[in-house]
Motif scaffolding. Sequence first.
Motif, short mmCIF file in Angstrom:
data_model
loop_
_atom_site.label_atom_id
_atom_site.label_comp_id
_atom_site.label_asym_id
_atom_site.label_seq_id
_atom_site.Cartn_x
_atom_site.Cartn_y
_atom_site.Cartn_z
N ASN A 197 35.41 -34.40 42.34
CA ASN A 197 35.02 -33.05 42.80
C ASN A 197 33.75 -33.03 43.63
O ASN A 197 33.22 -31.96 43.92
CB ASN A 197 34.87 -32.10 41.61
N ALA A 198 33.28 -34.19 44.00
CA ALA A 198 32.06 -34.24 44.82
C ALA A 198 32.46 -34.53 46.26
O ALA A 198 33.48 -35.17 46.51
CB ALA A 198 31.14 -35.34 44.30
N PHE A 199 31.67 -34.04 47.20
CA PHE A 199 31.90 -34.38 48.60
C PHE A 199 30.64 -34.12 49.39
O PHE A 199 29.75 -33.38 48.95
CB PHE A 199 33.08 -33.59 49.20
N MET A 200 30.54 -34.79 50.53
CA MET A 200 29.42 -34.53 51.43
C MET A 200 29.97 -34.43 52.84
O MET A 200 31.05 -34.96 53.13
CB MET A 200 28.38 -35.64 51.34
N ILE A 201 29.23 -33.72 53.70
CA ILE A 201 29.70 -33.54 55.08
C ILE A 201 28.61 -33.96 56.05
O ILE A 201 27.48 -33.47 55.98
CB ILE A 201 30.11 -32.07 55.33
N HIS A 202 28.96 -34.88 56.91
CA HIS A 202 28.04 -35.37 57.93
C HIS A 202 28.12 -34.43 59.13
O HIS A 202 29.20 -34.13 59.63
CB HIS A 202 28.49 -36.79 58.32
N MET A 203 26.94 -33.98 59.58
CA MET A 203 26.88 -33.07 60.72
C MET A 203 26.58 -33.88 61.98
O MET A 203 25.91 -34.91 61.92
CB MET A 203 25.78 -32.03 60.51
#
Length: 186
Positions: A130-136
């Motif tokens: 349930n974890a996630f990260m988003i690279h901008m």
Amino acid sequence: HPFYHHRNSIQQLELPHRKAALIVPAFETLHYRLTFPKSKAELLSMLDMGSLYTFRYHVWPKGHAPTDYAKWRTATVPYRVAWQPDFEPYVVVRRDCPKYDQRFVGFGWNKVSHIMELDAQEYELLVLPNAFMIHMPHAPSFDISKFRLSAGYRGCLQTLREEFHQDLSRRYGAAALKYLTAERSL
């Protein structure tokens, strides 16, 4: 509160008593402005609509392929993945884990070598469901420009990689052979 939720799920994994690197699946957007998804379901619909991609999908899929995004879509519990060449996930680890190798400053091989060493020390590589990260998007770093433009820089990096492999062999013996073999067969 999402952080609290992650802290709870991390506590359930009993990290203090096991050697594990928790993988936070990484995604990216090509848009400079993005409404950050509030849930996994929202993230998945953004992925399906094409406003998000799995991280580096266009340029370096090998870096994150072992995360197994297809499995992550439906996962509800952490799952183990196997090390593969060039794997460079973002991880949550205990403070007493091996440190980054300081030879790899600038662009190239800092995360790859770190994960390799964690794997050599038999850390479990566990993907958080349930974890996630988003690279901008951002301007290319000075170091990646040097890497792309300078054969000398790339040559130095290759030498450091070979040294690193030798050090792994000295420290972990035959177990470290798989990294070199994997590298040579690429």
